[in-house]
Each structure stands twice: as C-alpha cells, then as structure tokens.
Design a protein around this motif. Structure first.
Motif, PDB file in Angstrom:
ATOM      1  N   PHE A  27       0.831  -1.207   0.000  1.00  0.00           N
ATOM      2  CA  PHE A  27       0.000   0.000   0.000  1.00  0.00           C
ATOM      3  C   PHE A  27       0.867   1.258   0.000  1.00  0.00           C
ATOM      4  O   PHE A  27       0.615   2.207  -0.760  1.00  0.00           O
ATOM      5  CB  PHE A  27      -0.921  -0.027   1.221  1.00  0.00           C
ATOM      6  CG  PHE A  27      -1.799   1.177   1.360  1.00  0.00           C
ATOM      7  CD1 PHE A  27      -2.731   1.505   0.379  1.00  0.00           C
ATOM      8  CD2 PHE A  27      -1.713   1.986   2.485  1.00  0.00           C
ATOM      9  CE1 PHE A  27      -3.553   2.616   0.519  1.00  0.00           C
ATOM     10  CE2 PHE A  27      -2.527   3.091   2.643  1.00  0.00           C
ATOM     11  CZ  PHE A  27      -3.448   3.411   1.649  1.00  0.00           C
ATOM     12  N   PHE A  28       1.884   1.270   0.851  1.00  0.00           N
ATOM     13  CA  PHE A  28       2.801   2.422   0.864  1.00  0.00           C
ATOM     14  C   PHE A  28       3.421   2.631  -0.521  1.00  0.00           C
ATOM     15  O   PHE A  28       3.530   3.749  -1.009  1.00  0.00           O
ATOM     16  CB  PHE A  28       3.905   2.211   1.892  1.00  0.00           C
ATOM     17  CG  PHE A  28       3.464   2.276   3.322  1.00  0.00           C
ATOM     18  CD1 PHE A  28       2.612   3.272   3.766  1.00  0.00           C
ATOM     19  CD2 PHE A  28       3.920   1.342   4.254  1.00  0.00           C
ATOM     20  CE1 PHE A  28       2.206   3.338   5.101  1.00  0.00           C
ATOM     21  CE2 PHE A  28       3.525   1.393   5.573  1.00  0.00           C
ATOM     22  CZ  PHE A  28       2.661   2.398   6.005  1.00  0.00           C
ATOM     23  N   LYS A  29       3.844   1.539  -1.134  1.00  0.00           N
ATOM     24  CA  LYS A  29       4.457   1.622  -2.455  1.00  0.00           C
ATOM     25  C   LYS A  29       3.462   2.177  -3.472  1.00  0.00           C
ATOM     26  O   LYS A  29       3.805   3.043  -4.294  1.00  0.00           O
ATOM     27  CB  LYS A  29       4.928   0.224  -2.877  1.00  0.00           C
ATOM     28  CG  LYS A  29       5.859   0.212  -4.076  1.00  0.00           C
ATOM     29  CD  LYS A  29       7.240   0.681  -3.672  1.00  0.00           C
ATOM     30  CE  LYS A  29       8.226   0.488  -4.803  1.00  0.00           C
ATOM     31  NZ  LYS A  29       9.567   0.990  -4.465  1.00  0.00           N
ATOM     32  N   GLN A  30       2.260   1.695  -3.411  1.00  0.00           N
ATOM     33  CA  GLN A  30       1.211   2.150  -4.327  1.00  0.00           C
ATOM     34  C   GLN A  30       0.971   3.645  -4.172  1.00  0.00           C
ATOM     35  O   GLN A  30       0.689   4.342  -5.160  1.00  0.00           O
ATOM     36  CB  GLN A  30      -0.079   1.382  -4.024  1.00  0.00           C
ATOM     37  CG  GLN A  30      -1.315   1.879  -4.748  1.00  0.00           C
ATOM     38  CD  GLN A  30      -2.564   1.195  -4.236  1.00  0.00           C
ATOM     39  OE1 GLN A  30      -2.615  -0.034  -4.120  1.00  0.00           O
ATOM     40  NE2 GLN A  30      -3.583   1.971  -3.920  1.00  0.00           N
ATOM     41  N   LEU A  74       1.677  12.707   1.274  1.00  0.00           N
ATOM     42  CA  LEU A  74       3.134  12.681   1.363  1.00  0.00           C
ATOM     43  C   LEU A  74       3.820  12.449   0.023  1.00  0.00           C
ATOM     44  O   LEU A  74       4.907  12.965  -0.229  1.00  0.00           O
ATOM     45  CB  LEU A  74       3.585  11.622   2.372  1.00  0.00           C
ATOM     46  CG  LEU A  74       3.518  12.041   3.844  1.00  0.00           C
ATOM     47  CD1 LEU A  74       3.656  10.834   4.748  1.00  0.00           C
ATOM     48  CD2 LEU A  74       4.589  13.063   4.163  1.00  0.00           C
ATOM     49  N   LYS A  75       3.192  11.686  -0.853  1.00  0.00           N
ATOM     50  CA  LYS A  75       3.842  11.346  -2.126  1.00  0.00           C
ATOM     51  C   LYS A  75       4.134  12.580  -2.975  1.00  0.00           C
ATOM     52  O   LYS A  75       5.001  12.525  -3.862  1.00  0.00           O
ATOM     53  CB  LYS A  75       2.982  10.370  -2.921  1.00  0.00           C
ATOM     54  CG  LYS A  75       1.619  10.909  -3.323  1.00  0.00           C
ATOM     55  CD  LYS A  75       0.783   9.815  -3.970  1.00  0.00           C
ATOM     56  CE  LYS A  75      -0.636  10.274  -4.240  1.00  0.00           C
ATOM     57  NZ  LYS A  75      -1.480   9.160  -4.719  1.00  0.00           N
ATOM     58  N   THR A  76       3.451  13.693  -2.720  1.00  0.00           N
ATOM     59  CA  THR A  76       3.709  14.886  -3.524  1.00  0.00           C
ATOM     60  C   THR A  76       5.115  15.426  -3.299  1.00  0.00           C
ATOM     61  O   THR A  76       5.643  16.143  -4.150  1.00  0.00           O
ATOM     62  CB  THR A  76       2.681  15.990  -3.220  1.00  0.00           C
ATOM     63  OG1 THR A  76       2.773  16.360  -1.842  1.00  0.00           O
ATOM     64  CG2 THR A  76       1.268  15.512  -3.512  1.00  0.00           C
ATOM     65  N   PHE A  77       5.741  15.074  -2.180  1.00  0.00           N
ATOM     66  CA  PHE A  77       7.109  15.525  -1.940  1.00  0.00           C
ATOM     67  C   PHE A  77       8.071  14.906  -2.951  1.00  0.00           C
ATOM     68  O   PHE A  77       8.987  15.566  -3.450  1.00  0.00           O
ATOM     69  CB  PHE A  77       7.564  15.177  -0.524  1.00  0.00           C
ATOM     70  CG  PHE A  77       9.013  15.491  -0.262  1.00  0.00           C
ATOM     71  CD1 PHE A  77       9.425  16.787  -0.035  1.00  0.00           C
ATOM     72  CD2 PHE A  77       9.973  14.483  -0.280  1.00  0.00           C
ATOM     73  CE1 PHE A  77      10.769  17.085   0.178  1.00  0.00           C
ATOM     74  CE2 PHE A  77      11.313  14.773  -0.060  1.00  0.00           C
ATOM     75  CZ  PHE A  77      11.707  16.076   0.173  1.00  0.00           C
ATOM     76  N   ALA A  78       7.880  13.620  -3.249  1.00  0.00           N
ATOM     77  CA  ALA A  78       8.797  12.921  -4.155  1.00  0.00           C
ATOM     78  C   ALA A  78       8.581  13.323  -5.604  1.00  0.00           C
ATOM     79  O   ALA A  78       9.518  13.279  -6.406  1.00  0.00           O
ATOM     80  CB  ALA A  78       8.646  11.413  -4.002  1.00  0.00           C
ATOM     81  N   GLY A  79       7.362  13.711  -5.961  1.00  0.00           N
ATOM     82  CA  GLY A  79       7.092  14.086  -7.339  1.00  0.00           C
ATOM     83  C   GLY A  79       7.217  12.894  -8.259  1.00  0.00           C
ATOM     84  O   GLY A  79       7.002  11.743  -7.873  1.00  0.00           O
TER      85      GLY A  79
END
Length: 422
Positions: A53-56, A371-376
């Motif tokens: 789920f985290f990976k997704q 949070l994923k928006t940080f990695a882009g």
C-alpha cells in the motif's frame, strides 16, 4: 547541432541525478503490529498489505531503528516500542528491501530510546574505556551490517546515532552543540565514536550514505553543532538529518531559516527530515507550541500540516528526504476488535496521536496520501546512451555528484552509462 545535443544530454543527466527525492516513514513497529494481528485499510475501508500500500501511494523509502539489547530496556520503554533487536530488524528490513524501498537504518547505540535528553550506554558496554568503546562501536556496527547484507537487507542510508545534538553514549561522549563537554564528555571522544561507526559503515556498505541526525530543540543548536563538527574532518558524512515536530520545534519559518543556514554553510550536503509528525486527534500534553489554529487537531488539519510542510521544503533544493515517524500505529484488531475493546494485549503505553492510520478502524488518513507529492515524479537514472565523452563528472546511483572519479567499490554513472568500480 551535435555539440548542442550532447550538452543538453549532459544537463539532463545532471538534473535527473540531483532531483531524486525520498519519502516514507519510520515503520519500526510494523512487524510487531502485524505479528499481533493488526489490520490495515485504505481510506475506503478495504484491507491492504501495508508495504504494498505504501508503495502504491508513492512512498519509496523506509526507516528502521536498531537497539543494542532492548531486553535491557525498562518495561515502560518496551511498551512504548523500544523492542528492535538485530533479529527483528533483519526480518523487517528484508521485507522492506524485497518490496523495493530504499532503507535507512537508525543505530541508537543504546539498549533503549535515545534523544536530546537521554543517551544511555548499553549495559554490556558500561565498563569500557574510551578506547575500548571506540573499538566496540566499530565491531558492533560492522557485525550488524554484515548480517543485514548477508540477508539481502543492505541499508542505503545509515544513521550513526539518533538525535545526537548533545552527543551519544553518555557520559563519555556527552557534549554541548557549540563546543565543550558535559559530565566529563568531550567532542574528541564523541567524534572518535562517530568516526569508528562511520568507518565500519563504509567498509561493509560502501555505497550507503551516512546520516548525522540532530533535532531542532533550541535556536542555533543545529547550526552550532555542524559548525563544531566541521572541525573534525575524520567524521565523513553525506546527509544532515533533522527531526522536526512543530509541537516541539516551532514554526515552518523557523525550520526554513535553519535549512537556509545549513544549505548556505554546507552546499555539498543533502538534508533530510528523518522524523516529523502532527496529530489528528488530541494534543500532546508536553507540547511547547500550539498551532491548532493553523492546523486543527483533526484529520484535515494533519493533512494541511503535511501540505504546508512539503511546500516549505520545496523552497530548499538540498532537501531530498522526508520521513514520517510512526505512521503504522493502529490498534485495529488488537485492542479494538469485533466492536469491543480488549486492553489485555496493549503492548503500547498509549496511542500515538500522529499516526497515519486510525487507531480504532485501521483506515488510512488523508495525510498519508499527501506525502507522495514531496517525491514528485520518478526522476532516477534508468540509463541514457551517449556516443562520446561529455565531461568528467561522475554520479552515484542515488544522484550525488562527485568531484573526482570514484575509487571506492560500487556502481556509478558517468556520461550516461553505468560503471562498476571494483
């Protein structure tokens, strides 16, 4: 035209290698929660496997802590989560690496929690001299890493100490951030210990990046610490790691000011927020600051904090890592099971108010998705063909630019191609 094209390719290589960002969490209790039967769900209530789920959801890195002998920790500290011995860590880290995440290993060099207020010497090491302690740190670090490597759980980032603003392994390495020692500790001893830990890391995991982890407890502590550390060139590290919790460390403006000072003073260092968090229900009783008018203590308030934090970090190009602390906390199907409460299996001393799953339902909260928006976008190098030499620049696989051709063993990028240095 060909020269222009080659120059453009070189620029693209440099851009790609410097843009890689890492986002994830310290999930050191995940194995324990799963062993106890915890059930994790997405926001819609569908049961999920946490790592998948985290990976997704765009996370690409995880952090795990390691204690020397947590069986010696107090009963209260064990209930708070000080349980990660080497066997536990190997099992969890194998799963993390197998799932495709980068791994940050956090050595506490203690049997229990370490932070700015405590850094107790491991019980088994308590009678060692400074010289023998340095040797023990080297041996212990080496052996732990060797076992992780053998288990296909090689760390990509290694913290040699946890929140070491005031030193480590007290009292012998108890220091003041701006210089001088406390309780008989000295900077010479402190940096000896750090150097021995780093030496073992570089020998066993030559491609891992070394993280020096401090926190923002008082104004100028962080900048004073790294200024003092610069006087000891034997302490070779790659990343400045920071803890930032607004309840304890102040505004985003304060964080931004600290980041600007660090970027200006140490332009060759990457910076990671290796711990952060903000509550979605009730305030911490020992908080120093109250930002509930800015970020309400609610799921939406927690999400807004996350959005604002990421926006603030994006103003700082050297910041390439963001890790949420203890996102995996949930008592769903452990304490809260089948509509009833059973606290007989309460192995924690109270729920963590900044988790990213609801402690009763196990449902993912909105901040987790933010949070994923940080990695882009994925900006890692996947291979670029070049028909002749472009320049003399070399890069590590994780995007660090090197000033000279590397001599350490590992895989590197040069002129768009991968090279193995043996």
């Amino acid at each position: 035209m060909k020269k222009t094209l080659l120059t453009l390719i070189a620029i693209l290589i440099a851009t790609a290698t410097t843009a890689q960002k890492y986002v994830g969490g310290d999930i050191s209790m995940l194995k324990k929660f799963q062993d106890e039967g915890a059930i994790y769900k997405d926001k819609n209530g569908t049961e999920v496997e946490p790592l998948a789920f985290f990976k997704q959801e765009g996370w690409n890195a995880m952090r795990v802590r390691l204690f020397v002998d947590p069986s010696k920790a107090s009963a209260e500290h064990k209930k708070e989560g000080a349980i990660q011995d080497l066997d536990y860590v190997i099992a969890l880290c194998k799963d993390i690496k197998a799932a495709g995440f980068k791994l940050m290993l956090d050595f506490h060099y203690s049997d229990t929690w370490t932070d700015p207020g405590k850094h107790s010497t491991p019980t088994a090491w308590s009678s060692l001299s400074v010289t023998d302690m340095g040797a023990m740190i080297y041996d212990y670090t080496q052996k732990c890493l060797q076992q992780l490597v053998a288990a296909n759980a090689t760390p990509d980032f290694i913290q040699t100490g946890n929140e070491i603003t005031y030193g480590m392994i007290w009292p012998t390495a108890h220091i003041w951030p701006g210089g001088g020692g406390q309780d008989g500790g000295t900077w010479e001893t402190f940096t000896l210990y750090l150097s021995q830990a780093i030496k073992a890391c570089k020998e066993v995991c030559p491609n891992a990046q070394i993280v020096i982890h401090t926190e923002m407890s008082k104004a100028d502590n962080v900048t004073n610490f790294y200024q003092q550390l610069a006087k000891y060139p034997t302490v070779e590290y790659d990343i400045i790691g920071l803890s930032y919790y607004p309840d304890y460390h102040g505004t985003l403006a304060t964080l931004g000011s600290t980041l600007t000072k660090l970027e200006t003073s140490y332009p060759d260092k990457k910076i990671m927020i290796v711990e952060t968090g903000y509550g979605f229900e009730w305030q911490l009783s020992d908080k120093k600051y109250d930002y509930s008018s800015t970020w309400p203590i609610s799921e939406s308030g927690q999400q807004k904090f996350t959005t604002d934090l990421i926006a603030a970090l994006e103003e700082h190009p050297n910041v390439n890592g963001l890790f949420w602390w203890y996102p995996e906390y949930t008592l769903n199907n452990i304490v809260f099971k089948n509509g009833s409460e059973d606290w007989s299996k309460n192995f924690t001393s109270g729920y963590w108010n900044a988790a990213l799953f609801h402690y009763k339902t196990g449902k993912a909260l909105a901040a987790l998705y933010e949070l994923k928006t940080f990695a882009g976008d994925d900006t890692g190098i996947h291979g670029i063909e070049a028909d002749r030499q472009l320049d003399n620049t070399w890069f590590t696989l994780d995007g660090r630019k090197l000033t000279v051709k590397p001599t350490k063993r590992g895989i590197y990028i040069h002129n768009g191609k991968k090279y193995i240095i043996r």
